[in-house]
Structures are given as structure tokens and as C-alpha cells.
Design a protein around this motif. Structure first.
Motif, short mmCIF file in Angstrom:
data_model
loop_
_atom_site.label_atom_id
_atom_site.label_comp_id
_atom_site.label_asym_id
_atom_site.label_seq_id
_atom_site.Cartn_x
_atom_site.Cartn_y
_atom_site.Cartn_z
N LEU A 198 157.35 35.03 -28.19
CA LEU A 198 156.62 34.93 -26.93
C LEU A 198 157.59 34.85 -25.75
CD1 LEU A 198 154.00 34.74 -25.33
CD2 LEU A 198 153.98 32.27 -25.78
N THR A 199 158.68 34.12 -25.92
CA THR A 199 159.70 34.04 -24.87
C THR A 199 160.23 35.43 -24.53
OG1 THR A 199 160.34 31.80 -25.48
CG2 THR A 199 161.99 33.12 -24.31
N ARG A 200 160.53 36.22 -25.56
CA ARG A 200 161.02 37.58 -25.34
C ARG A 200 159.98 38.45 -24.64
NH1 ARG A 200 162.31 39.79 -30.72
NH2 ARG A 200 162.94 41.61 -29.56
N GLN A 201 158.72 38.32 -25.05
CA GLN A 201 157.65 39.10 -24.44
C GLN A 201 157.49 38.75 -22.96
OE1 GLN A 201 154.59 37.93 -27.28
NE2 GLN A 201 154.29 40.10 -27.76
N LEU A 202 157.43 37.46 -22.65
CA LEU A 202 157.23 37.04 -21.27
C LEU A 202 158.43 37.39 -20.40
CD1 LEU A 202 155.48 33.59 -21.83
CD2 LEU A 202 154.43 35.75 -21.08
N THR A 203 159.63 37.32 -20.96
CA THR A 203 160.82 37.70 -20.21
C THR A 203 160.79 39.20 -19.90
OG1 THR A 203 162.10 35.91 -21.21
CG2 THR A 203 163.35 37.72 -20.23
N ALA A 204 160.41 40.00 -20.87
CA ALA A 204 160.31 41.45 -20.65
C ALA A 204 159.25 41.77 -19.60
CB ALA A 204 160.00 42.18 -21.95
N LEU A 205 158.13 41.08 -19.66
CA LEU A 205 157.07 41.27 -18.67
C LEU A 205 157.56 40.88 -17.28
CD1 LEU A 205 154.14 41.81 -17.79
CD2 LEU A 205 153.62 39.44 -18.47
N ILE A 225 160.92 47.60 -6.23
CA ILE A 225 161.14 48.96 -5.72
C ILE A 225 159.86 49.56 -5.14
CG2 ILE A 225 163.08 49.40 -7.28
CD1 ILE A 225 161.17 51.11 -8.99
N GLY A 226 158.80 48.77 -5.12
CA GLY A 226 157.54 49.23 -4.54
C GLY A 226 156.87 50.32 -5.36
N ALA A 227 157.12 50.34 -6.66
CA ALA A 227 156.59 51.40 -7.52
C ALA A 227 155.13 51.20 -7.91
CB ALA A 227 157.43 51.52 -8.78
N ASP A 228 154.63 49.99 -7.73
CA ASP A 228 153.29 49.72 -8.24
C ASP A 228 152.69 48.53 -7.51
OD1 ASP A 228 151.04 49.81 -9.87
OD2 ASP A 228 152.15 49.60 -11.73
N ASP A 229 151.38 48.52 -7.41
CA ASP A 229 150.65 47.35 -6.92
C ASP A 229 150.29 46.54 -8.15
OD1 ASP A 229 148.98 45.44 -5.88
OD2 ASP A 229 147.48 46.84 -5.14
N LEU A 230 150.99 45.45 -8.35
CA LEU A 230 150.82 44.66 -9.56
C LEU A 230 149.79 43.55 -9.42
CD1 LEU A 230 154.59 44.39 -10.51
CD2 LEU A 230 152.89 45.94 -11.45
N ARG A 231 149.01 43.57 -8.36
CA ARG A 231 148.04 42.51 -8.12
C ARG A 231 147.17 42.29 -9.36
NH1 ARG A 231 145.17 44.32 -3.40
NH2 ARG A 231 147.30 44.72 -2.76
N GLY A 232 147.31 41.14 -9.97
CA GLY A 232 146.50 40.77 -11.13
C GLY A 232 147.01 41.31 -12.46
N LEU A 233 147.85 42.31 -12.45
CA LEU A 233 148.30 42.93 -13.69
C LEU A 233 149.22 42.01 -14.49
CD1 LEU A 233 148.39 45.40 -15.56
CD2 LEU A 233 150.31 46.23 -14.19
N ALA A 234 150.24 41.48 -13.87
CA ALA A 234 151.20 40.64 -14.59
C ALA A 234 150.54 39.37 -15.12
CB ALA A 234 152.40 40.31 -13.71
N VAL A 235 149.68 38.77 -14.33
CA VAL A 235 149.02 37.53 -14.75
C VAL A 235 148.09 37.77 -15.93
CG1 VAL A 235 147.42 35.71 -14.04
CG2 VAL A 235 149.24 36.44 -12.50
N THR A 236 147.28 38.82 -15.87
CA THR A 236 146.36 39.09 -16.98
C THR A 236 147.12 39.52 -18.23
OG1 THR A 236 145.95 41.34 -16.17
CG2 THR A 236 144.38 39.64 -15.51
N ALA A 253 150.22 38.50 -19.03
CA ALA A 253 150.80 37.26 -19.55
C ALA A 253 149.75 36.43 -20.27
CB ALA A 253 151.45 36.45 -18.43
N ASP A 254 148.56 36.35 -19.71
CA ASP A 254 147.47 35.61 -20.35
C ASP A 254 147.15 36.19 -21.73
OD1 ASP A 254 145.29 33.58 -20.24
OD2 ASP A 254 144.02 35.38 -20.30
N THR A 255 147.13 37.51 -21.83
CA THR A 255 146.86 38.16 -23.11
C THR A 255 147.95 37.82 -24.12
OG1 THR A 255 145.68 39.97 -22.03
CG2 THR A 255 146.53 40.40 -24.24
#
Length: 76
Positions: A29-36, A46-57, A59-61
Motif C-alpha cells: 500500500l505504501t508503494r501504491q500511494l507513493t506512486a499515486l 505540468i498542468g497536464a490534467d485537472d485532477l480534481r477528485g481523481l487522486a482522492v478517490t 487513494a480511497d480505492t
């Protein structure tokens, strides 16, 4: 050196929290969360994406898949 210390601190935080939550495999899980975190930080930086809500959901998964439940889930 600063980057290495930051990574160690971040990984240590994720590992401690995974262990506190009784994750089935805290190291994985540590490796997964670090990669995320790294991926989301890079894409946001770099402004490549609007991550609103993506990283949190995401990580929750990962956290739920590792067997960690929220107090609300435990009350059910």
C-alpha cells in the motif's frame, strides 16, 4: 539529498498510517500511494490534467482494497 529525505518522510508517513489501519500489506500500500502521489504531483505540476477528485478517490480505492475501513464503515 532533499528529494531523498522528502521521499523517505512521505513513504514513512504512508507506511505508518497503513500499519495503524491494519492494511493487509502495508509495504505494498505504501508503494501504491507513493506512486499515486508522484504521478498526481507530476501531472498537476505540468498542468497536464485537472485532477480534481481523481487522486482522492483513487487513494480511497487503494486504501479500501488494502482492508482499511473508515469508522463510518465499521459502525455499520
Amino acid at each position: 539529498m532533499a528529494a531523498r529525505l522528502k521521499r523517505q518522510h512521505l513513504e514513512g508517513f504512508f507506511r505508518t498510517e497503513a500499519e495503524r489501519g491494519n492494511a493487509t500489506d502495508p509495504g505494498f500500500l505504501t508503494r501504491q500511494l507513493t506512486a499515486l502521489y508522484d504521478g498526481a504531483s507530476t501531472r498537476a505540476g505540468i498542468g497536464a490534467d485537472d485532477l480534481r477528485g481523481l487522486a482522492v478517490t483513487t487513494a480511497d480505492t487503494l486504501i479500501r482494497a488494502a482492508g482499511i475501513t473508515s469508522p463510518e464503515d465499521q459502525a455499520k
